[in-house]
Each structure stands twice: as structure tokens, then as C-alpha cells.
Design an enzyme around this catalytic site. Sequence first.
Site, short mmCIF file in Angstrom:
data_model
loop_
_atom_site.label_atom_id
_atom_site.label_comp_id
_atom_site.label_asym_id
_atom_site.label_seq_id
_atom_site.Cartn_x
_atom_site.Cartn_y
_atom_site.Cartn_z
N TYR A 54 48.17 53.90 50.48
CA TYR A 54 47.21 54.66 49.69
C TYR A 54 47.32 56.14 50.04
O TYR A 54 46.85 56.59 51.10
CB TYR A 54 45.78 54.17 49.93
CG TYR A 54 45.50 52.76 49.46
CD1 TYR A 54 46.39 52.07 48.63
CD2 TYR A 54 44.33 52.10 49.85
CE1 TYR A 54 46.13 50.78 48.20
CE2 TYR A 54 44.07 50.80 49.42
CZ TYR A 54 44.97 50.15 48.61
OH TYR A 54 44.70 48.86 48.20
N HIS A 115 50.16 42.87 52.08
CA HIS A 115 49.81 43.43 50.78
C HIS A 115 50.47 42.69 49.63
O HIS A 115 49.88 42.54 48.55
CB HIS A 115 50.21 44.91 50.76
CG HIS A 115 49.36 45.76 49.89
ND1 HIS A 115 49.30 47.14 50.04
CD2 HIS A 115 48.53 45.48 48.87
CE1 HIS A 115 48.47 47.65 49.15
NE2 HIS A 115 48.00 46.67 48.41
N SER A 194 39.29 45.83 42.51
CA SER A 194 39.08 46.33 41.14
C SER A 194 37.98 45.55 40.42
O SER A 194 38.13 45.17 39.26
CB SER A 194 40.38 46.27 40.33
OG SER A 194 41.34 47.14 40.87
N PRO A 195 36.82 45.33 41.07
CA PRO A 195 35.74 44.59 40.41
C PRO A 195 35.08 45.37 39.27
O PRO A 195 34.33 44.80 38.49
CB PRO A 195 34.74 44.34 41.55
CG PRO A 195 34.94 45.51 42.45
CD PRO A 195 36.42 45.78 42.42
N LEU A 196 35.40 46.67 39.18
CA LEU A 196 34.88 47.49 38.09
C LEU A 196 35.96 47.83 37.07
O LEU A 196 35.85 48.79 36.31
CB LEU A 196 34.25 48.77 38.64
CG LEU A 196 33.08 48.55 39.61
CD1 LEU A 196 32.53 49.87 40.11
CD2 LEU A 196 31.97 47.74 38.94
N GLY A 197 37.01 47.01 37.04
CA GLY A 197 38.03 47.15 36.00
C GLY A 197 38.73 48.49 35.99
O GLY A 197 39.04 49.02 34.93
N ARG A 198 39.00 49.05 37.18
CA ARG A 198 39.69 50.34 37.30
C ARG A 198 39.01 51.43 36.49
O ARG A 198 39.66 52.26 35.84
CB ARG A 198 41.16 50.19 36.90
CG ARG A 198 41.89 49.06 37.63
CD ARG A 198 43.35 49.01 37.30
NE ARG A 198 43.98 47.78 37.76
CZ ARG A 198 44.39 47.55 39.01
NH1 ARG A 198 44.22 48.48 39.92
NH2 ARG A 198 44.94 46.40 39.34
N GLY A 199 37.67 51.41 36.52
CA GLY A 199 36.90 52.45 35.85
C GLY A 199 36.33 52.05 34.51
O GLY A 199 35.49 52.76 33.94
N PHE A 201 34.26 49.74 33.89
CA PHE A 201 32.85 49.40 34.03
C PHE A 201 32.10 50.47 34.81
O PHE A 201 31.15 50.17 35.54
CB PHE A 201 32.71 48.02 34.69
CG PHE A 201 33.28 46.90 33.86
CD1 PHE A 201 32.60 46.44 32.74
CD2 PHE A 201 34.50 46.34 34.17
CE1 PHE A 201 33.14 45.43 31.95
CE2 PHE A 201 35.04 45.32 33.40
CZ PHE A 201 34.36 44.87 32.28
#
Length: 319
Positions: A54, A115, A194-199, A201
Site C-alpha cells: 500500500y 496477500h 471493500s465493504p463500501l464498494g470502493r466508494g 456506498f
Amino acid sequence: MRQRQLGALRVGEIGLGAMSFGGMFGATDEEASLRTLDAAQEAGITMIDTANVYGLGVSETVIGRWGRAATVATKCGIVSGPPRSIDNSEPYIRACLEESLRRLKRDHVELYYMHRHDPKVPIEEVAGTMARLIEEGKIGGYGLSEIAPYTLRRAHAEHPVTAVQNEYSLWTRQPELGLLQTCRELGVAFVAFSPLGRGMFGEHAPTRADFRSGVDFRHTNPRFVEPNFAANIAAIEPFRAFCRDRGWTVSGTALAWVLAQGDHIIPIPGTRTAEHLRDWLDVHPSAEDLAEIGRILPAGFAWGDRYGDHQSMAVERYC
């Protein structure tokens, strides 16, 4: 914040994904990242998730400079290149861990992930390497990322796995087809990235202009290119209206849905700002609300694959 089990540890039910600290989704700076870490701690978030790739070490370095007590998870296995490749050998794992510990200013991490799994290296060998690192006190437990249920079973038989980290959200539901169930059966935490769909949501729908060409993962991701992108924005708009009608944040509602799918699931949303982090908290939908969310956004609603062929190296597919 309520807590959930991560191996032998109890952690906040929401973790913090630190990928964006490395500039993967837009410009950021160390001070903004440090403020975000402070806000996470104040909110009761106790697990910070990062990786050596990252920002090519930038994310780990920021966390090391922050220096406060937290459950830290990091990863290795992806060789940035060029060309990009996967290395699961013991010498490489050990070398990466030492570099990560130096950047994090620690003598151990609570959780260390592979990973990506290199299919040329038996997963039992990877588990053996991780078991030796646990015995040496370098790591508290180990995890695997982007794997299939059969790989989890093989690794767990060699040495118990602490956590599996795969993508899971309202628009990525593949783990429901066996991986969530296998984790529950084996007593393994499922860490949802990514529980917020990569932005998608977030509080405001993204636009193509938000994606940095050549850097932002989304710029060439199938779900974020046309015509899929416009179709996905339209599909999610009724969910946004549902949240607005109840006075809930979009991101907080999306996270609450993920949390409701199993008490062994720990989502790790990411953000570059402390302000966005506060949107995640204090949404508590009822069973009826959750059923309505499922009606608005049924499994499989998303247009496009979650990865393009150029982004799917060593991602295990099982359905």
C-alpha cells in the site's frame, strides 16, 4: 463499539482499512492519515489493516509513526514489479515481515496475511512458514486473502487460520457461496475488505472524474467503466433514498448490513479523512430494514465483474 473475535483477541466489530493512506484512491498526506487513525481510536476501532504494497510501504510507515496501541494486521506475497508477481516462499515472507516490522516500528504484528496464494506453492507450505513465525513470536496469527474454501480447509488442517480476508459487500456476494459458512464452521474470522464498494456506498455517488488515471484501481475496473458505471449508480440510488428517508448515512447502513450477515464478520472500510469515518457509526437497522435492503439491492445486482482480467492475478475463484 461492540467487539468481535479475531483468533484469541477481541477487536472492535469494525476495523480500519489503511490502503488509502498510500494514495491509492487519491491524494492524501501524513497529517490527514494520522487524524484518521486518531478518530478511529476514539470511535472504538481497535484493528488497523494494512499491507506492504500500500503505497510501497507508505501506509505501514504512517501507522508506525502514529505509534499507538492497536491490533495491527499487515500482508505480504504481492511483488510490485514490474512485472507484478506473487511470491509465497519462506525467505520472501520472512524478508517482507522484517521490512514491515521496521516500518511499523514493532517487534511483532498480531495478524500476518498471505496477500495472494501462489498456486505453485502448496498452501500447507505457507501455513508451515506462518506457524514457525508464530512460534518465534514474530506474529500472533496468520491469515489468507482472496482464497477459496478448499484452500482454507487445507491451510487450517496444517495450522489453524486466524482470519480470511476477501471482498464482501452489498454488491460483492460471492463469499455467501461457501466461504462465510466454512469460516464459521472452522472458527475463523472473516474480514470483509471493500465493504463500501470502493466508494460506491459513500455519502455521495462517485463520478469518473474522481478516478486518477493510471493510479486509481477503479479507473479500469469493470464496475466503474461505462456502461456498467452508470447502471450501477442508478441501481444504488434507491438504496440512497432508503437511507435518507430514515436519517441514516449510506456508508453506515451498508456496513450495518455486512455486520448483520454473521457475528464472525469484521468489515474493514477505508477512508482518507476522519470526517468520513464518523459516517460509519450508529446505524442499527431492524430485521425488517435488512429485508428491505435485500429487496432493493438483491444478490447479483451489480453490473460488471469485481475484477478485470488484468486485476485478478492469483485470485481464487470457486463459483
